[in-house]
Design a protein around this motif. Structure first.
Motif, PDB file in Angstrom:
ATOM      1  N   ASP A 289       0.937  -1.093   0.093  1.00 17.50           N
ATOM      2  CA  ASP A 289       0.090   0.171  -0.025  1.00 17.50           C
ATOM      3  C   ASP A 289       0.886   1.239   0.191  1.00 17.50           C
ATOM      4  N   LEU A 290       1.088   1.809  -1.225  1.00 18.71           N
ATOM      5  CA  LEU A 290       1.994   2.964  -1.271  1.00 18.71           C
ATOM      6  C   LEU A 290       1.102   4.362  -1.206  1.00 18.71           C
ATOM      7  N   SER A 291      -0.250   4.359  -0.417  1.00 24.91           N
ATOM      8  CA  SER A 291      -1.209   5.551  -0.700  1.00 24.91           C
ATOM      9  C   SER A 291      -0.462   6.753  -0.021  1.00 24.91           C
ATOM     10  N   HIS A 292       0.243   6.384   1.108  1.00 28.87           N
ATOM     11  CA  HIS A 292       1.270   7.343   1.744  1.00 28.87           C
ATOM     12  C   HIS A 292       2.514   6.909   1.566  1.00 28.87           C
ATOM     13  N   ALA A 293       3.320   7.346   0.669  1.00 24.84           N
ATOM     14  CA  ALA A 293       4.750   6.687   0.398  1.00 24.84           C
ATOM     15  C   ALA A 293       5.807   7.708   0.685  1.00 24.84           C
TER      16      ALA A 293
ATOM     17  N   SER B 188       2.404   3.104   8.834  1.00 21.79           N
ATOM     18  CA  SER B 188       3.564   4.042   8.869  1.00 21.79           C
ATOM     19  C   SER B 188       3.766   5.136   7.787  1.00 21.79           C
ATOM     20  N   ILE B 189       4.482   6.214   8.254  1.00 17.28           N
ATOM     21  CA  ILE B 189       4.380   7.447   7.676  1.00 17.28           C
ATOM     22  C   ILE B 189       5.518   7.715   6.954  1.00 17.28           C
ATOM     23  N   GLY B 190       6.727   7.151   7.178  1.00 14.45           N
ATOM     24  CA  GLY B 190       7.935   7.656   6.372  1.00 14.45           C
ATOM     25  C   GLY B 190       9.281   7.344   7.362  1.00 14.45           C
TER      26      GLY B 190
ATOM     27  N   PHE C 103       9.087   3.537   1.795  1.00 14.13           N
ATOM     28  CA  PHE C 103       8.291   3.359   3.112  1.00 14.13           C
ATOM     29  C   PHE C 103       6.760   3.427   2.651  1.00 14.13           C
ATOM     30  N   GLY C 104       6.196   2.410   2.990  1.00 13.02           N
ATOM     31  CA  GLY C 104       4.778   2.447   2.576  1.00 13.02           C
ATOM     32  C   GLY C 104       3.753   2.596   3.670  1.00 13.02           C
ATOM     33  N   ARG C 105       2.513   2.848   3.433  1.00 10.83           N
ATOM     34  CA  ARG C 105       1.465   3.114   4.411  1.00 10.83           C
ATOM     35  C   ARG C 105       1.328   2.116   5.162  1.00 10.83           C
ATOM     36  N   ASP C 106       1.401   0.751   4.783  1.00  9.92           N
ATOM     37  CA  ASP C 106       1.194  -0.627   5.447  1.00  9.92           C
ATOM     38  C   ASP C 106       2.171  -1.113   6.150  1.00  9.92           C
TER      39      ASP C 106
END
Lengths: 111, 392
Positions: free
Chosen positions: B60-64, B104-106, B78-81
């Motif tokens: 899940d790279l929706s926030h990466a 995770s966020i970063g 760093f992926g969202r999942d």
């Protein structure tokens, strides 16, 4: 916070007819709403809705929460938290439809 | 060149270059574009303005976010999942991957390139990995208060002196972890930094760590050369008097927001970019813009600052002229602009337009569109020059 929200719920019940449960917004608009939820709600709740800065919006997480108060959370946001009001962008019926979808598990082909 | 022709060439490039890895080319002109909906990334060539390969299966790279190894050969994604993937961008494949948390966020990489640190929401904390193997070396749970709760960790950065610095959203704290012995990090905690730090940056010289605050108008500043002084508030009450507007997407502070004597920062709940003198840390100006700023990024030479925006005004990019402290340009690269990345010297900027499924390249001197690359729901764009910069 909780008291304030309860008040909001009461006020809303008094002022408006209880939010109509998930009247069909129409196929085109439904697609837009699903995209909105995945993408723009997703920026805080995660694209898979498993949570981010905001809590998870999965069926398991929302199952025991009253749909009407969730609908109002979407419309009015939660003051004092990062949850913003979406009333400018979705109608009450659409917000209720979103809650119905979330509680059931959002379905779309986009994933 | 027509649109279909260009798409054709780009897809041909994907096919042709997929196998042409490990040639003599260095990686300095390469970069990575995140495709958020499909869990894939594209390896791109800045000079050719072309896609070279697509790497899939990254979760899940929706926030990466991405950091690079010192030699800019490996990208850590760093992926969202909670996924942490190590990609070899020369060979164009994933060489290591672990799912290290639920959310995770970063992350950040140490100066010596040996350690990768990941900031997690769930379970809250920071994990330190061996950059070579992705072996877990240690964990710093973000436990705060007396009830044993763990805060969401945001704004992680590498700091001089073998340290990582990060903020705890619910705890209103900033922690500095000394990782000289990476299996036994030593943490120094600063409380009461301001309500709800949501993201942070470290200045390009590594001196100041600045956390944006969601719960109040202001930012927290920590002088990394004088930790004993502790964090202090800057720009307190910048929104005072004005109505606080809803924020439909959290701004991101990481990036190059330092230009000349100024730092440029997004206001929260106000459609404005704040300009602050970076010696006195006093406000110099407030530049009105067309929406809630998300990324505020300075061109590497510091003459322009580019801004993108939160929903619903997220299809416009605005450019501030630093000398005049005025808007000089508004561009519409496509629907839902999520990120901007300059080339190392700033002659060009690449912009991702998520809902138009494309990345658009502009000449920053005259705002001419130079190229368009097809991409699936593109978000972050990360060029390899980041490998050599503090805080990125």
């Amino acid at each position: 916070m909780q008291a304030a929200e309860a008040l909001l719920v009461l006020v809303a019940f008094a002022l408006a007819a209880p939010v109509t449960a998930g009247a069909d917004p129409g196929a085109e608009r439904e697609r837009e709403l699903v995209a909105l939820v995945r993408q723009d709600c997703g920026s805080c709740h995660g694209m898979t809705l498993k949570g981010g800065l905001g809590p998870a919006l999965t069926p398991e997480a929302l199952r025991d929460k009253p749909a009407d108060s969730l609908t109002l959370t979407i419309l009015n946001g939660r003051p004092g938290t990062a949850m913003p009001p979406w009333r400018p962008f979705v109608s009450e019926a659409e917000a209720a439809w979103i809650v119905e979808q979330l509680q059931r598990g959002l379905r779309d082909g986009a994933h | 060149m027509g649109r279909t022709e260009r798409t054709l060439i780009a897809s041909a490039a994907l096919v042709l270059c997929g196998c042409a890895s490990l040639g003599a080319q260095g990686t300095d002109d390469l970069g990575v574009v995140i495709e958020r909906a499909t869990g894939s990334v594209q390896v791109v060539d800045q000079a050719k303005r072309a896609s070279l390969a697509r790497i899939e299966g990254l979760g899940d790279l929706s926030h990466a976010a991405i950091v690079y190894s010192r030699d800019a050969r490996y990208a850590y994604v760093f992926g969202r999942d909670g996924g942490l993937s190590k990609i070899d961008i020369a060979a164009r494949k994933t060489v290591a991957r672990t799912v290290q948390a639920g959310n995770s966020i970063g992350g950040a990489i140490s100066k010596d390139g040996r350690l990768v640190a990941v900031a997690n929401y769930e379970p809250g904390g920071v994990k330190i990995f061996d950059a070579a193997t992705l072996e877990l070396l240690s964990e710093i749970p973000s436990t705060y208060g007396t009830a044993g709760k763990r805060a969401k960790v945001v704004g992680i950065a590498d700091a001089p002196g073998g340290k990582f610095v990060f903020s705890l959203f619910e705890a209103d704290e900033i922690w500095v972890a000394d990782v000289a012995d990476p299996r036994h990090p030593v943490v120094r905690k600063f409380g009461n930094v301001g309500r709800e730090p949501y993201d942070a940056l470290i200045t390009p010289d590594g001196r100041y760590y600045i956390a944006g605050l969601f719960g109040e108008d202001g930012l927290a500043l920590l002088d990394m050369q004088n930790l004993d002084a502790g964090p202090r508030r800057i720009l307190e009450g910048y929104g005072r008097g004005g109505e606080r507007l809803p924020v439909y997407k959290m701004p991101h502070l990481r990036g190059w927001a330092i230009a000349g004597d100024y730092a440029f920062l997004p206001a929260i709940g106000k459609h404005a970019v704040l300009v602050v003198n970076r010696h006195s840390w006093k406000e110099v100006a407030e530049i009105p813009v067309q929406g809630q700023p998300v990324f505020v990024m300075a061109r590497p030479d510091g003459r322009q600052v580019w801004v993108n925006f939160a929903y619903p005004r997220n299809s416009v990019v605005q450019v501030i002229d630093v000398a005049a402290l005025k808007l000089v340009e508004s561009l519409e690269p496509g629907k839902t602009v999520l990120h901007m990345e300059f080339t190392a010297r700033g002659d060009e900027v690449w912009i991702s337009a998520r809902d138009s499924n494309r990345v658009v390249v502009y000449d920053t001197s005259d705002f001419r569109k130079l190229a368009e690359l097809p991409a699936q729901s593109p978000s972050g764009i990360f060029f390899t020059w980041r490998a050599r910069r503090i805080g990125l």
